[in-house]
Design an enzyme around this catalytic site. Structure first.
Site, PDB file in Angstrom:
ATOM      1  N   SER A 177       6.572  -4.841   5.540  1.00  0.00           N
ATOM      2  CA  SER A 177       5.979  -6.159   5.356  1.00  0.00           C
ATOM      3  C   SER A 177       5.552  -6.510   7.164  1.00  0.00           C
ATOM      4  O   SER A 177       6.802  -6.731   7.757  1.00  0.00           O
ATOM      5  CB  SER A 177       6.668  -7.164   4.807  1.00  0.00           C
TER       6      SER A 177
ATOM      7  N   ALA B 163       0.872  -1.020  -0.012  1.00  0.00           N
ATOM      8  CA  ALA B 163      -0.185  -0.014  -0.051  1.00  0.00           C
ATOM      9  C   ALA B 163       0.875   1.347   0.105  1.00  0.00           C
ATOM     10  O   ALA B 163       0.669   2.255  -0.792  1.00  0.00           O
ATOM     11  CB  ALA B 163      -0.828  -0.149   1.207  1.00  0.00           C
TER      12      ALA B 163
ATOM     13  N   GLU C 106      -1.396 -11.553   9.246  1.00  0.00           N
ATOM     14  CA  GLU C 106      -2.236 -12.661   8.742  1.00  0.00           C
ATOM     15  C   GLU C 106      -1.851 -13.852   8.598  1.00  0.00           C
ATOM     16  O   GLU C 106      -2.327 -14.886   8.576  1.00  0.00           O
ATOM     17  CB  GLU C 106      -2.896 -11.986   7.355  1.00  0.00           C
TER      18      GLU C 106
ATOM     19  N   LYS D 216       1.791 -16.702   0.657  1.00  0.00           N
ATOM     20  CA  LYS D 216       3.225 -16.155   0.706  1.00  0.00           C
ATOM     21  C   LYS D 216       3.316 -15.284   2.006  1.00  0.00           C
ATOM     22  O   LYS D 216       4.372 -15.061   2.425  1.00  0.00           O
ATOM     23  CB  LYS D 216       3.142 -14.939  -0.390  1.00  0.00           C
TER      24      LYS D 216
ATOM     25  N   ASP E  49       4.585 -11.826  -5.384  1.00  0.00           N
ATOM     26  CA  ASP E  49       3.902 -11.409  -4.046  1.00  0.00           C
ATOM     27  C   ASP E  49       4.877 -11.766  -2.812  1.00  0.00           C
ATOM     28  O   ASP E  49       5.147 -11.099  -1.952  1.00  0.00           O
ATOM     29  CB  ASP E  49       2.497 -11.829  -3.944  1.00  0.00           C
TER      30      ASP E  49
ATOM     31  N   ASN F 146       4.289  -9.251   8.016  1.00  0.00           N
ATOM     32  CA  ASN F 146       4.788 -10.817   8.131  1.00  0.00           C
ATOM     33  C   ASN F 146       6.264 -11.239   8.221  1.00  0.00           C
ATOM     34  O   ASN F 146       6.832 -11.877   9.070  1.00  0.00           O
ATOM     35  CB  ASN F 146       4.241 -11.434   7.027  1.00  0.00           C
TER      36      ASN F 146
HETATM   37  N1  LIG Z   1      -1.377  -2.989   3.344  1.00  0.00           N
HETATM   38  C1  LIG Z   1      -1.170  -3.501   2.307  1.00  0.00           C
HETATM   39  O1  LIG Z   1      -0.183  -3.333   1.876  1.00  0.00           O
HETATM   40  C2  LIG Z   1      -1.946  -4.692   1.610  1.00  0.00           C
HETATM   41  C3  LIG Z   1      -1.721  -5.235   0.103  1.00  0.00           C
HETATM   42  C4  LIG Z   1      -2.484  -5.921  -0.134  1.00  0.00           C
HETATM   43  C5  LIG Z   1      -3.581  -6.450   0.452  1.00  0.00           C
HETATM   44  N2  LIG Z   1      -3.953  -6.118   1.691  1.00  0.00           N
HETATM   45  C6  LIG Z   1      -5.156  -6.380   2.332  1.00  0.00           C
HETATM   46  O2  LIG Z   1      -6.013  -5.292   2.479  1.00  0.00           O
HETATM   47  C7  LIG Z   1      -6.753  -5.655   3.706  1.00  0.00           C
HETATM   48  C8  LIG Z   1      -6.655  -4.598   4.423  1.00  0.00           C
HETATM   49  O3  LIG Z   1      -5.496  -4.522   5.282  1.00  0.00           O
HETATM   50  P1  LIG Z   1      -4.674  -3.044   5.397  1.00  0.00           P
HETATM   51  O4  LIG Z   1      -3.125  -3.047   5.405  1.00  0.00           O
HETATM   52  O5  LIG Z   1      -5.345  -1.724   4.668  1.00  0.00           O
HETATM   53  O6  LIG Z   1      -5.269  -3.248   6.986  1.00  0.00           O
HETATM   54  P2  LIG Z   1      -5.166  -1.698   8.068  1.00  0.00           P
HETATM   55  O7  LIG Z   1      -4.649  -2.347   9.305  1.00  0.00           O
HETATM   56  O8  LIG Z   1      -4.503  -0.542   7.551  1.00  0.00           O
HETATM   57  O9  LIG Z   1      -6.643  -1.322   8.213  1.00  0.00           O
HETATM   58  C9  LIG Z   1      -7.549  -2.028   9.051  1.00  0.00           C
HETATM   59  C10 LIG Z   1      -8.866  -1.718   8.531  1.00  0.00           C
HETATM   60  O10 LIG Z   1      -9.685  -2.687   9.158  1.00  0.00           O
HETATM   61  C11 LIG Z   1     -10.796  -1.863   9.514  1.00  0.00           C
HETATM   62  N3  LIG Z   1     -11.387  -2.234  10.738  1.00  0.00           N
HETATM   63  C12 LIG Z   1     -10.866  -2.365  12.096  1.00  0.00           C
HETATM   64  N4  LIG Z   1     -11.682  -3.053  12.766  1.00  0.00           N
HETATM   65  C13 LIG Z   1     -12.814  -3.176  12.168  1.00  0.00           C
HETATM   66  C14 LIG Z   1     -14.153  -3.932  12.534  1.00  0.00           C
HETATM   67  N5  LIG Z   1     -14.358  -4.273  13.558  1.00  0.00           N
HETATM   68  N6  LIG Z   1     -15.004  -3.819  11.213  1.00  0.00           N
HETATM   69  C15 LIG Z   1     -14.710  -3.260  10.193  1.00  0.00           C
HETATM   70  N7  LIG Z   1     -13.523  -3.048   9.888  1.00  0.00           N
HETATM   71  C16 LIG Z   1     -12.442  -2.780  10.864  1.00  0.00           C
HETATM   72  C17 LIG Z   1     -10.258  -0.465   9.705  1.00  0.00           C
HETATM   73  O11 LIG Z   1     -11.371   0.530   9.757  1.00  0.00           O
HETATM   74  C18 LIG Z   1      -9.417  -0.327   8.553  1.00  0.00           C
HETATM   75  O12 LIG Z   1     -10.048  -0.021   7.543  1.00  0.00           O
HETATM   76  C19 LIG Z   1      -6.255  -7.016   4.301  1.00  0.00           C
HETATM   77  O13 LIG Z   1      -7.144  -8.209   4.052  1.00  0.00           O
HETATM   78  C20 LIG Z   1      -4.896  -7.217   3.507  1.00  0.00           C
HETATM   79  O14 LIG Z   1      -4.670  -8.437   3.510  1.00  0.00           O
HETATM   80  C21 LIG Z   1      -3.047  -5.044   2.225  1.00  0.00           C
END
Ligand SMILES: NC(=O)c1ccc[n+]([C@@H]2O[C@H](COP(=O)([O-])OP(=O)(O)OC[C@H]3O[C@@H](n4cnc5c(N)ncnc54)[C@H](O)[C@@H]3O)[C@@H](O)[C@H]2O)c1
Length: 338
Positions: free
Chosen positions: A255, A140, A282, A191, A245, A257
């Site tokens: 990361s 991200a 995760e 991954k 990935d 992980n």
């Molecule tokens: N961060 C990355 O680089 C990245 C890359 C690819 C995929 N992802 C995927 O994106 C998804 C989000 O990851 P992230 O890194 O943005 O997470 P994050 O930790 O930055 O954000 C957490 C999110 O979860 C929400 N949240 C927390 N408690 C909640 C609840 N009780 N109900 C509903 N929402 C709630 C928060 O509001 C926020 O939007 C994950 O499944 C991850 O696998 C992340």
């Protein structure tokens, strides 16, 4: 290109970065978050200080307090919350979705309590909608900084995947499509397990490219074997949705992980780390499920088994890891000489 309206459910790190990047393609992107203060922050400061500090968001990003209003009129609804919250986030808004809205799952995990990747759960929650899964190395913080990012858009309906790929085409994304939903979804889950291993190895092995290359390659073999036994195409795991990935997650400073693996290898237990960090990556939950899948299909997975034992409290040691790598090499030898 036609300007479309999209919705992002979950303005966390990734959801906010995706909204920013897609707005950069000329689309209008509404975002909603579980925490109202995150929405207020974006409205007031044009920055999501909690989840994506330091990035001034594109003018095309609109922060919404109401999830139904967020998805109203959206051609694409991106579900971007951690696996545990996907169902509770999506289910209440399904009646408010546009009839032909496409759903895009970004969560990399199994549906809680199951061995099923989340994208399949999405389809059951919204059976009248096309569902697409986003795979590939998309960190991200890099995406938000404008680093061009390869993504695989996987759907059993190639037209839905192509439609989303068209919307993604722009400065930030290099999209491709696939019909191998299982392979692409498992790539993003598996991954995380091997990124923990690579994080541990960085601490245990020191400056050792030979060893890192061996572990990376053996990890991809194991990922392909496990995904193949689940009905995915092994070739998907050797491509950007698997190997690509794993490289990004296994070696990026951003990361969770990999970082978790480094901390485990420095002698901290999972419980201590959970207390210290306030989160578990995760890959921790995924490891138990991945090992169960491998066992059920009789796929040798010595490396995932090593990660499982370390997470279970066995002190991580280079000796044990080398034993797992040797077992993996024997497995690869057997499978190629069969
Ligand atoms: N961060 C990355 O680089 C990245 C890359 C690819 C995929 N992802 C995927 O994106 C998804 C989000 O990851 P992230 O890194 O943005 O997470 P994050 O930790 O930055 O954000 C957490 C999110 O979860 C929400 N949240 C927390 N408690 C909640 C609840 N009780 N109900 C509903 N929402 C709630 C928060 O509001 C926020 O939007 C994950 O499944 C991850 O696998 C992340």
């Amino acid at each position: 290109m036609t300007r479309r309206k999209f919705a992002v459910l979950g303005a966390g790190n990734m959801g906010t970065a995706m909204a920013h990047a897609l707005a950069g393609n000329g689309h209008e992107v509404a975002v909603w978050d579980f925490f109202p203060e995150v929405i207020q922050d974006i409205r007031r400061h044009r920055v999501n200080r909690r989840f994506l500090p330091g990035i001034r968001l594109h003018a095309g990003v609109r922060a919404m307090t109401d999830a139904d209003e967020c998805v109203a009129g959206a051609a694409l609804v991106i579900v971007c919350v951690p696996s545990a919250f996907v169902a509770s986030t999506l289910a209440p808004v399904v009646p408010a979705l546009e009839k032909d809205a496409v759903l895009l799952n970004v969560a990399k995990g199994f549906a809680p309590g199951t061995k099923e990747p989340l994208v399949f759960r999405l389809k059951r929650l919204a059976p009248d909608h096309d569902c697409v899964h986003l795979a590939g190395p998309a960190i991200a913080n890099e995406l938000a900084r404008g680093v061009p990012t390869s993504v695989v858009l996987a759907s059993s309906d190639p037209r839905a995947a192509r439609r989303v790929a068209e919307w993604f085409t722009g400065p930030s994304f290099i999209p491709s499509t696939s019909t191998d939903v299982m392979g692409a979804a498992l790539g993003g889950i598996l991954k995380n397990v091997y990124a923990i291993l690579l994080g541990c190895l960085e601490k245990l092995g020191g400056d050792a490219r030979n060893l890192e290359a061996a572990a990376l390659t053996a990890s991809v073999h194991e990922m392909a074997a496990i995904a193949g036994a689940q009905g995915g195409q092994p070739a998907t795991l050797y491509g950007i949705a698997g190997l690509g990935d794993l490289i990004a997650t296994g070696f990026s400073r951003d990361s969770h992980n990999r970082k978790f693996g480094q901390l485990l290898a420095s002698g901290k237990s999972v419980a201590q780390l959970e207390k210290q960090l306030g989160w578990l990556p995760e890959g921790v939950r995924a490891t138990a499920v991945v090992c169960a899948l491998a066992r059920a299909q009789r796929v040798p997975a010595p490396l995932a088994g090593w990660v499982r034992r370390v997470l279970g409290g066995t002190p991580p040691s280079l000796d044990h890891l080398l034993r797992a790598l040797r077992a993996s090499a024997r497995t690869a030898h057997l499978s190629t000489s069969d």
